[in-house]
Every structure is written in structure tokens, then in C-alpha cells.
Enzyme design. Structure first.
Site, PDB file in Angstrom:
ATOM      1  N   HIS A  37       0.834  -1.205   0.000  1.00  0.00           N
ATOM      2  CA  HIS A  37       0.000   0.000   0.000  1.00  0.00           C
ATOM      3  C   HIS A  37       0.871   1.259   0.000  1.00  0.00           C
ATOM      4  O   HIS A  37       0.579   2.238  -0.693  1.00  0.00           O
ATOM      5  CB  HIS A  37      -0.874   0.047   1.257  1.00  0.00           C
ATOM      6  N   SER A 186      -2.800  -7.949   2.998  1.00  0.00           N
ATOM      7  CA  SER A 186      -3.330  -7.773   4.361  1.00  0.00           C
ATOM      8  C   SER A 186      -3.736  -9.123   4.935  1.00  0.00           C
ATOM      9  O   SER A 186      -3.698  -9.335   6.143  1.00  0.00           O
ATOM     10  CB  SER A 186      -4.539  -6.834   4.337  1.00  0.00           C
ATOM     11  N   ARG A 187      -4.130 -10.049   4.060  1.00  0.00           N
ATOM     12  CA  ARG A 187      -4.602 -11.360   4.536  1.00  0.00           C
ATOM     13  C   ARG A 187      -3.447 -12.259   4.979  1.00  0.00           C
ATOM     14  O   ARG A 187      -3.706 -13.302   5.587  1.00  0.00           O
ATOM     15  CB  ARG A 187      -5.440 -12.043   3.453  1.00  0.00           C
TER      16      ARG A 187
END
Ligand code: PAF
Length: 280
Positions: A37, A186-187
């Protein structure tokens, strides 16, 4: 960094920026930020005069039974990171601000939206396209930055931008990986230590396919067979899809020519991960 929760306030700020001729770079996220990100924000900073980010865990893109409730929410830490990267404004609305009662309009990108992740997660890309279209209307960025890891999402959004005449440039940014090759997601936070080791097989399968291409094998059937053997003989992995497709239409390609997308999705335990490579 200013944190804005209301659509009206966000629209006002962006209107004023555009009136002053300030170029706006936009990095939409669902939070639980990682270096992937931050690379979007850094690219936006290098190309635009001001950077706006958003954090919104969009309920519309999760099917019942998916991980909406468990999705990691690390708002305070995310804010610290965005501020350190020079984000000027963070848009972080509540769900009822984005989807007030009575809102019924959605955006479906037919065909492309039903391929790859769209086939495995029916309705997912309608949720993504709807929220991104709303964010584009609210922020009206000059450029919007997305990670290449979500290659199918990029294809869907490119088609939407073209079809609905959004006046912006959609920028795809390279996948960011850990040193051992695992694509940042993110997972990944869901993975236990052994699962994280098992997850490396996604990158390994893609690397083997890439090496076979470098050695002259272009037939998709042969390349997919190589990748499938690696994935299917690995422990703890359930393959969702492994495909070689046109990067824009997401339709299968018989031959892996330059620009083709090799994409994989697999469950590692209960966690669904994706990864891909663009054929050079
Ligand atoms: O890629 C994501 O994080 C999400 O799908 C996005 C683009 C922020 C829309 O919710």
C-alpha cells in the site's frame, strides 16, 4: 494529515484542490496497510502534487461467509504510516456514510467481472466497482493507484473507467514481496507460521512457469501443467485457479506471449491468497 469521514466534506476539499489546479493522486485501500500500500502512496507522491488515501472496508465486496468481520482493522497504525508517507488527507467513512439507507445503485462490469476472482467470488467485483466508482466521484483524482497483485481488479476497473468515461489515469503499481517471495497482502496476517511457509508455493509455481517461458515454452497448457504439479503436490494448499489470460479481458490465452497474465489463487488453510506475473 487531515482525517475526513463525511462525503460532503471530502468532496468540498477535492473541489477546492481542483479549482486551484492541484493534481490529486489517490490511493484507495481497505486498511491493514503494508509496504505494498505504501508503494502506491509513494508513487502517487512522486507524480502528483497532493495525495489522498482512503481506508474503507467495503462490505459490498464480501460475500456472506467471507472474512468481512475478521478483516484486520489497524486504523491508528495505518494513520501513522500514511502521515509519515506524506498523505495530505485520509478519507475514512463509515459504511452508512458510503451506503446510506435507500442506496440501490451498483456497477457491474459484465464478462470481465465474472472471470478469475469474479468466478470464484460471485458479486465481488460488483462490490469493488461500485465502491471505487463512488470514491472516484467523491475525490475526482487525476490519477488513481492500484496494486498489480490484484490484477483482475485492475482489469475490471480499467474497463469501468473506459466505459463510464472517468476522467483519470489508472496506474498499476508492481507487486511488493517479502524477501522470500511472498506477495504482501493484508490477509497474510491470517497465516500461522507453518501456513506462511506453505504459502510460498504460489510464488514458486509462478517462478517455475516464468523460467519455463524463459527457456522457450509458450504453450499455456504445458505451462499450466508445470504450475499445477507444483501447487497440487504442496501440503496445505487448495488451488482455486491457475490461469494464463489476456491481462485486459481476462480471457484464456492458448500461448503465454509478452503481456499475458499468469494468475493464481489458492487457499492456504482457510486463507485465500492470490499472486500473478506478467509475461515479459
Ligand atoms: O484493493 C483493495 O484494497 C480494494 O478492493 C479497494 C480497491 C480499496 C476497493 O475496496
Amino acid at each position: 494529515m487531515k482525517i475526513v469521514k463525511s462525503v460532503a466534506e471530502m468532496q468540498g476539499i477535492c473541489r477546492e484542490l481542483r479549482t486551484r489546479g492541484v493534481s490529486i493522486g489517490f490511493a484507495p485501500t481497505m486498511g491493514a496497510l503494508h509496504r505494498g500500500h505504501l508503494s502506491l502512496v509513494q508513487r502517487a507522491r512522486s507524480e502528483c502534487q497532493t495525495v489522498i488515501a482512503s481506508i474503507f472496508v467495503n462490505p459490498l465486496q464480501f460475500a456472506p461467509g467471507e472474512d468481512f468481520a475478521q478483516y484486520p482493522r489497524t486504523f491508528d497504525e495505518d494513520c501513522r504510516q500514511l502521515e509519515a508517507e506524506g498523505v495530505a488527507v485520509l478519507f475514512a467513512p463509515e459504511a452508512k456514510e458510503m451506503y446510506p439507507s435507500g442506496a440501490v445503485t451498483t456497477i457491474t462490469v459484465s464478462g470481465i467481472g465474472d472471470r478469475l476472482d469474479g468466478a470464484s467470488r460471485p458479486g465481488h467485483f460488483t462490490g469493488v466497482a461500485t465502491v471505487v466508482a463512488k470514491l472516484f466521484h467523491i475525490i475526482a483524482p487525476h490519477r488513481a493507484y492500484f496494486g498489480q497483485k490484484d490484477a483482475a481488479q485492475i482489469a475490471v476497473l480499467r474497463q469501468m473507467v473506459q466505459d463510464l468515461n472517468f476522467d483519470l489515469e489508472l496506474v498499476s503499481c508492481p507487486i511488493v514481496r517479502d524477501a522470500d517471495g511472498l506477495a504482501l497482502s493484508s490477509r497474510n496476517r491470517y497465516l500461522s507460521f507453518p501456513e506462511r511457509e506453505q504459502a510460498l508455493v504460489l510464488h514458486r509455481a509462478l517462478t517455475e512457469i516464468e523460467q519455463s517461458i524463459a527457456h522457450g515454452e509458450r504453450r499455456s497448457s504445458a505451462l499450466l501443467q508445470i504450475g499445477r504439479i507444483t501447487l497440487e503436490t504442496a501440503t496445505g494448499i487448495k488451488v482455486d485457479y491457475l490461469a494464463i489470460v489476456d491481462a485486459r479481458s481476462l480471457l484464456p490465452e492458448a500461448s503465454a506471449e509478452r503481456g499475458a497474465l499468469v494468475a493464481v489463487a489458492a487457499y492456504v488453510g482457510r486463507t485465500r491468497l492470490i499472486d500473478n506475473l506478467l509475461v515479459a
